[in-house]
Design an enzyme around this catalytic site. Structure first.
Site, PDB file in Angstrom:
ATOM      1  N   ASP A  24       0.786  -1.058  -0.042  1.00 39.34           N
ATOM      2  CA  ASP A  24      -0.060  -0.095   0.118  1.00 39.34           C
ATOM      3  C   ASP A  24       0.885   1.260  -0.045  1.00 39.34           C
ATOM      4  O   ASP A  24       1.861   1.285   0.843  1.00 39.34           O
ATOM      5  CB  ASP A  24      -0.865  -0.203   1.257  1.00 39.34           C
ATOM      6  CG  ASP A  24      -1.875   1.200   1.074  1.00 39.34           C
ATOM      7  OD1 ASP A  24      -3.273   0.790   0.704  1.00 39.34           O
ATOM      8  OD2 ASP A  24      -1.623   2.105   1.413  1.00 39.34           O
ATOM      9  N   ASN A  36      -1.860  12.976  -3.652  1.00 36.69           N
ATOM     10  CA  ASN A  36      -2.951  13.570  -4.323  1.00 36.69           C
ATOM     11  C   ASN A  36      -3.385  15.195  -4.302  1.00 36.69           C
ATOM     12  O   ASN A  36      -3.349  15.770  -5.070  1.00 36.69           O
ATOM     13  CB  ASN A  36      -4.463  12.910  -4.376  1.00 36.69           C
ATOM     14  CG  ASN A  36      -4.334  11.475  -5.400  1.00 36.69           C
ATOM     15  OD1 ASN A  36      -3.932  11.549  -6.619  1.00 36.69           O
ATOM     16  ND2 ASN A  36      -4.500  10.327  -4.653  1.00 36.69           N
ATOM     17  N   ASP A  94      -2.050   9.463 -10.573  1.00 33.59           N
ATOM     18  CA  ASP A  94      -1.959   8.153 -11.549  1.00 33.59           C
ATOM     19  C   ASP A  94      -0.621   7.824 -12.110  1.00 33.59           C
ATOM     20  O   ASP A  94      -0.447   6.596 -12.033  1.00 33.59           O
ATOM     21  CB  ASP A  94      -3.108   8.445 -12.608  1.00 33.59           C
ATOM     22  CG  ASP A  94      -4.629   8.609 -12.346  1.00 33.59           C
ATOM     23  OD1 ASP A  94      -4.707   8.173 -11.169  1.00 33.59           O
ATOM     24  OD2 ASP A  94      -5.307   8.635 -13.041  1.00 33.59           O
ATOM     25  N   GLU A 151      -4.791   2.382  -4.307  1.00 31.97           N
ATOM     26  CA  GLU A 151      -3.477   2.281  -4.176  1.00 31.97           C
ATOM     27  C   GLU A 151      -2.783   1.457  -3.328  1.00 31.97           C
ATOM     28  O   GLU A 151      -1.596   1.293  -2.751  1.00 31.97           O
ATOM     29  CB  GLU A 151      -2.995   3.845  -3.631  1.00 31.97           C
ATOM     30  CG  GLU A 151      -3.843   4.478  -2.638  1.00 31.97           C
ATOM     31  CD  GLU A 151      -3.893   3.866  -1.234  1.00 31.97           C
ATOM     32  OE1 GLU A 151      -4.702   2.847  -0.969  1.00 31.97           O
ATOM     33  OE2 GLU A 151      -3.050   3.927  -0.375  1.00 31.97           O
TER      34      GLU A 151
END
Ligand code: GH3
Ligand code: MG
Ligand code: MG
Length: 320
Positions: free
Chosen positions: A181, A189, A198, A225
């Site tokens: 993770d 983000n 992305d 993620e």
């Protein structure tokens, strides 16, 4: 939308297998398709089955009445084998009666054409069925691949985990699972934007694919993620080594993450779990264990690996 293969001049020519014991029939079909198809020819049922496995045709044009293995038997054998069951079969036969047609369709054929053949009709039917087959293949593929990263999606992973779990239970070989993770990805983000997020995920996947690169290893996007690496025939020590390499590779990408409390560039946390020799195919247990280890890695400060092996079943006996 991908270009349809028949409209795309650079697409490989469809592969066709023609099966008929009479040379004149083989020739007629060969001439109808040779210009824009790759045509393979078999003159018996046995040869047909061998060529299907060697040449992987997109479609089989199959005569019914042949000495030895006849068309119905060939079709049944193709449909019984998962490797060949999806190849469309069209029966080409002189028999012009409804019973034969029904029997052919029952055997798993997609269509039925009677001899003497009309080249335009045969070509049209073949084109239709090859296009349908290619579209079905494409949809199946889309349903198993993660659109952003190109690795297995969760659905595909769930299936493959079950397959590898059964294999490991049968063989007595270990099976390891890494749950990976990205750390503080929400903050990434927030600071750099969703497009950069992305891009980051794609690069993380590439790093994982580089370290989980043995034949049989697979990388999947489990969600958001979070990624999974499934390592068949890999014991706990090997899995920890792969996880350590993954940690290093991702950090080595040097993707700046100014808002991460863990490090100045993007890091991952990894939970590792390995089956024991008595593994009974309990893949849910393996998954839960890896997930717990990931949670522990997060709790312990992120940017690290934590692992455990599945407990032996006999140590639990008599506990009550
Ligand atoms: P932790 O270290 O505890 O894992 O923190 P985190 O911020 O990574 O975890 P959290 O679950 O709070 O947030 C995950 C974030 O991942 C939230 C979501 O916006 C982002 N995310 C999930 N999928 C995608 C995606 O496909 N693209 C992008 N850019 N972001 C995604
Ligand atoms: Mg995260
Ligand atoms: Mg997460």
């Amino acid at each position: 939308m991908p270009v349809r293969p028949f409209d795309n001049p650079s697409a490989p020519r469809p592969r066709l297998l023609v099966v008929d014991d009479h040379p004149a029939n083989v020739q007629a079909l060969y001439h109808a398709f040779a210009a824009d198809h790759q045509v393979f020819v078999a003159t018996s049922g046995t040869q047909a089955l061998r060529l299907v496995r060697e040449k992987h045709p997109d479609l089989v044009l199959l005569d019914i009445v042949m000495p030895g293995l006849d068309g119905h038997a060939v079709c049944a054998a193709l449909k019984a084998d998962p490797e060949t069951a999806d190849i469309p079969v069209i029966f080409v036969t002189a028999q012009n009666d409804e019973r034969a047609e029904t029997a052919g369709l029952d055997a798993g054929a997609v269509d039925f054409i009677t001899k003497p053949i009309n080249p335009r009709i045969v070509r049209a039917r073949v084109k239709t069925h090859i296009t349908l087959k290619q579209q079905a293949d494409e949809l199946r593929q889309l349903a198993l691949v993660d659109g952003l990263t190109g690795v297995h999606n969760r659905r595909s992973f769930d299936h493959l985990l079950a397959v590898e779990g059964r294999r490991a239970a049968r063989s007595g070989r270990p099976l390891s699972l890494l749950m990976v993770d990205v750390d503080h990805f929400k903050r990434f983000n927030d600071r750099y934007g969703h497009a950069a997020g992305d891009e980051c995920l794609k690069r993380v996947v590439q790093a994982l694919a580089t370290v989980a690169s043995r034949a049989g290893d697979l990388v999947a996007r489990y969600g958001g993620e979070e990624f999974a690496c499934l390592l068949p025939e890999t014991g706990f020590g090997g899995a920890l080594a792969v996880a350590a390499s993954a940690l290093e590779r991702v950090h080595g990408l040097g993707i700046a993450h100014a808002d991460s409390p863990t490090a100045s560039s993007v890091t991952v946390s990894i939970g590792v779990a390995t089956t024991d020799p008595q593994f009974a195919g309990d893949t849910a247990g393996l998954f839960a264990l890896a997930d717990t280890q990931l949670y522990r890695a997060k709790q312990a400060g992120r940017g690290r690996v934590v692992g455990a092996t599945m407990e032996r079943l006999d140590t639990l006996q008599g506990a009550a």
